[in-house]
Scaffold this active site. Structure first.
Site, PDB file in Angstrom:
ATOM      1  N   ARG A  97      -5.252   6.580  -0.818  1.00 29.56           N
ATOM      2  CA  ARG A  97      -6.189   7.324  -0.041  1.00 29.56           C
ATOM      3  C   ARG A  97      -7.432   7.363  -0.700  1.00 29.56           C
ATOM      4  NH1 ARG A  97      -2.501  12.389   2.521  1.00 29.56           N
ATOM      5  NH2 ARG A  97      -0.466  11.355   2.071  1.00 29.56           N
ATOM      6  N   HIS A 138       1.336   5.913   9.323  1.00 31.29           N
ATOM      7  CA  HIS A 138       2.050   4.479   9.619  1.00 31.29           C
ATOM      8  C   HIS A 138       1.301   3.817  10.655  1.00 31.29           C
ATOM      9  CE1 HIS A 138       4.404   4.490   5.734  1.00 31.29           C
ATOM     10  NE2 HIS A 138       4.870   5.681   6.225  1.00 31.29           N
ATOM     11  N   ASN A 141       1.477   5.337  14.067  1.00 32.00           N
ATOM     12  CA  ASN A 141       0.221   6.397  14.252  1.00 32.00           C
ATOM     13  C   ASN A 141      -1.127   5.819  14.535  1.00 32.00           C
ATOM     14  OD1 ASN A 141       1.779   7.628  11.460  1.00 32.00           O
ATOM     15  ND2 ASN A 141       1.919   8.504  13.488  1.00 32.00           N
ATOM     16  N   TYR A 142      -1.360   4.600  13.813  1.00 30.56           N
ATOM     17  CA  TYR A 142      -2.662   3.865  14.007  1.00 30.56           C
ATOM     18  C   TYR A 142      -2.602   3.464  15.338  1.00 30.56           C
ATOM     19  CZ  TYR A 142      -1.725   4.165   9.043  1.00 30.56           C
ATOM     20  OH  TYR A 142      -1.595   4.490   7.620  1.00 30.56           O
ATOM     21  N   ASP A 168      -0.616  -2.868  10.919  1.00 31.99           N
ATOM     22  CA  ASP A 168      -0.233  -3.162   9.483  1.00 31.99           C
ATOM     23  C   ASP A 168      -0.666  -4.743   9.154  1.00 31.99           C
ATOM     24  OD1 ASP A 168       0.471  -0.669   8.984  1.00 31.99           O
ATOM     25  OD2 ASP A 168       2.879  -1.116   8.674  1.00 31.99           O
TER      26      ASP A 168
END
Length: 351
Positions: A97, A138, A141-142, A168
Site C-alpha cells: 500500500r 481484490h 472490487n476493482y 489483476d
C-alpha cells in the site's frame, strides 16, 4: 540460450497474483527475477490449495524460473541486503500500500539515489493517490468499481464474477510489464530510471474503453445487452441439446451468411443485427436441436467464427492447443522454495 532480457535483474517484492504474473512475463523473456520474501512465511500464495509436495501449484504456475531470497526488511541486515540487490538491478516491482516502502526506508527517493537507472514499479489496487489509495481490495472490487462486473451476466440476472481476473492480470500484470519494458528502453536511451504508478482499477477502466465510448455516443450499454454481450443473434452463446454450448461470433456479414446457409435458414441472413428477442429464440431452438458434438461435426469445417465452448478438462486435447504445445510442461525451470537462493544471492552481492 540468450533471451531478450538476459542480464536484466528484477527485484520482486510482490505477493499473490498481479505482481507475480508481471514478473513471470519478464522471467519468461530471460530476466533474472529475485523474489524477496519474508523469512518463515514468504508469499502466502505458497500455501494456497491445492498443494503438491507442500507448495501450492498456483504459486508454481506464476513463479517459475525465479530465485527466492528470504530477507527481513525490518532489520538492518535485511535492509542493507535489499539496497545491495537494488544496486545490481534494473527493475524493482512492489505491491505494498502507498507509504509502506517509505516507512521501511526503501521508498523511491532512497532507491533512486542508490541506483539512478533503476525502474521502480508500484502495483496497487487504486494507485498512489485519490481517496481509495490506501484501501484494501481484490480483483472483484476493482472490476466492480470500474463497471466491468456490473456488465457481466444476463439481462435479468445479477452481476456474475468473471472467471479470469481481468484487473489483476491485465491491469496488474500485463500492463505494468509493458510499462517496465518501455521504461527500460528509456534508460537505454540515456534517461534516468523512473517510478511507475500502476493502479489495477485504472487498468480495468481502460479495458472498458469501447463500452465507455459507446455509452458516451448515446448507445445503450447494459448487462447482457451490449454489442458483444448478448444483444445480437450473430454474437452469442447457445445451449445445445443434451448439455454443452456453442459460441457464435459471426460478426461480419459474410460469416453470418455462411452460418445461415449451413443451418438451412437463409431467412435469417437479413436479421443478423436484429434486437428482436424472437430471433435469438429461433437460434436457441436451432442449436438445441442437436448436441454440441454434432454441431462441431457439422460446423468445424465452416469458416464462420463458430466454436464449441470447452470445459477446462477438454482444453488440453483440443488440436490447436496440442499443436501449439500450450499446456505441455515448460522447460524454463521450476518455482523456487522459500529462501532457496538466499546464500547464493548474498554471496553475489558481497554479503
Amino acid at each position: 540460450m540468450e533471451m531478450p532480457l538476459t542480464g536484466i535483474r528484477v527485484v520482486d517484492l510482490t505477493r499473490l497474483l498481479p505482481g507475480a504474473y508481471c514478473t513471470q512475463l519478464l522471467a519468461d523473456l530471460g530476466a533474472d527475477v529475485i523474489k524477496v520474501e519474508e523469512p518463515g512465511t514468504g508469499d502466502y500464495m505458497r500455501l494456497t490449495p491445492p498443494l503438491v509436495d507442500g507448495q501450492s501449484v498456483l504459486f508454481n504456475a506464476i513463479n517459475r524460473r525465479k530465485r527466492s531470497i528470504a530477507l527481513d526488511l525490518k532489520t538492518d541486515r535485511g535492509h542493507q541486503a535489499l539496497l545491495r540487490l537494488v544496486e545490481t538491478a534494473a527493475v524493482l516491482v512492489e505491491g505494498n500500500r502507498p507509504g509502506v516502502m517509505d516507512r521501511l526506508g526503501i521508498g523511491w527517493e532512497v532507491l533512486h539515489k542508490r541506483n539512478p537507472r533503476l525502474v521502480m514499479c508500484s502495483i496497487t489496487g487504486y494507485g498512489q493517490d485519490g481517496p481509495y489509495a490506501s484501501r484494501a481490495g481484490h480483483d472483484l472490487n476493482y472490476m466492480a468499481i470500474a463497471g466491468g462486473l456490473g456488465l457481466n451476466g444476463t439481462r435479468d440476472g445479477p452481476p456474475v464474477p468473471l472467471s479470469v481476473q481481468v484487473a489483476d492480470i491485465g491491469g496488474g500484470g500485463l500492463g505494468p510489464a509493458v510499462q517496465i519494458l518501455a521504461a527500460l528502453v528509456g534508460v537505454e536511451r540515456g534517461s534516468e530510471g523512473r517510478w511507475i504508478d500502476v493502479s489495477m482499477t485504472d487498468g480495468a477502466v481502460g479495458a472498458l474503453a469501447l463500452a465507455f465510448a459507446a455509452q458516451a455516443a448515446g448507445e445503450r450499454v447494459a448487462r447482457g445487452d451490449q454489442r458483444l454481450a448478448g444483444r445480437y443473434p450473430c454474437y452469442r452463446v447457445y445451449a445445445c441439446g443434451g448439455g454443452g454450448y456453442y459460441s457464435v461470433a459471426a460478426l461480419e456479414p459474410k460469416f453470418w451468411k455462411a452460418l445461415c446457409q449451413a443451418l438451412d435458414r437463409a431467412d435469417l441472413v437479413e436479421l443478423q443485427y436484429s434486437e428482436d428477442l424472437a430471433v435469438q429464440g429461433t437460434m436457441e431452438e436451432i442449436f438445441a436441436s442437436m448436441t454440441r458434438d454434432q454441431w462441431e461435426e457439422r460446423l468445424s469445417s465452416l469458416d464462420a467464427c463458430c466454436e464449441p465452448v470447452l470445459d477446462l478438462d477438454e482444453v488440453a486435447k483440443h488440436p490447436q492447443i496440442v499443436a501449439r504445445r500450450l499446456l505441455e510442461p515448460r522447460p524454463q525451470g521450476r518455482a523456487p522454495q522459500l529462501g532457496e537462493h538466499t546464500e547464493e544471492l548474498l554471496r553475489e552481492i558481497g554479503l
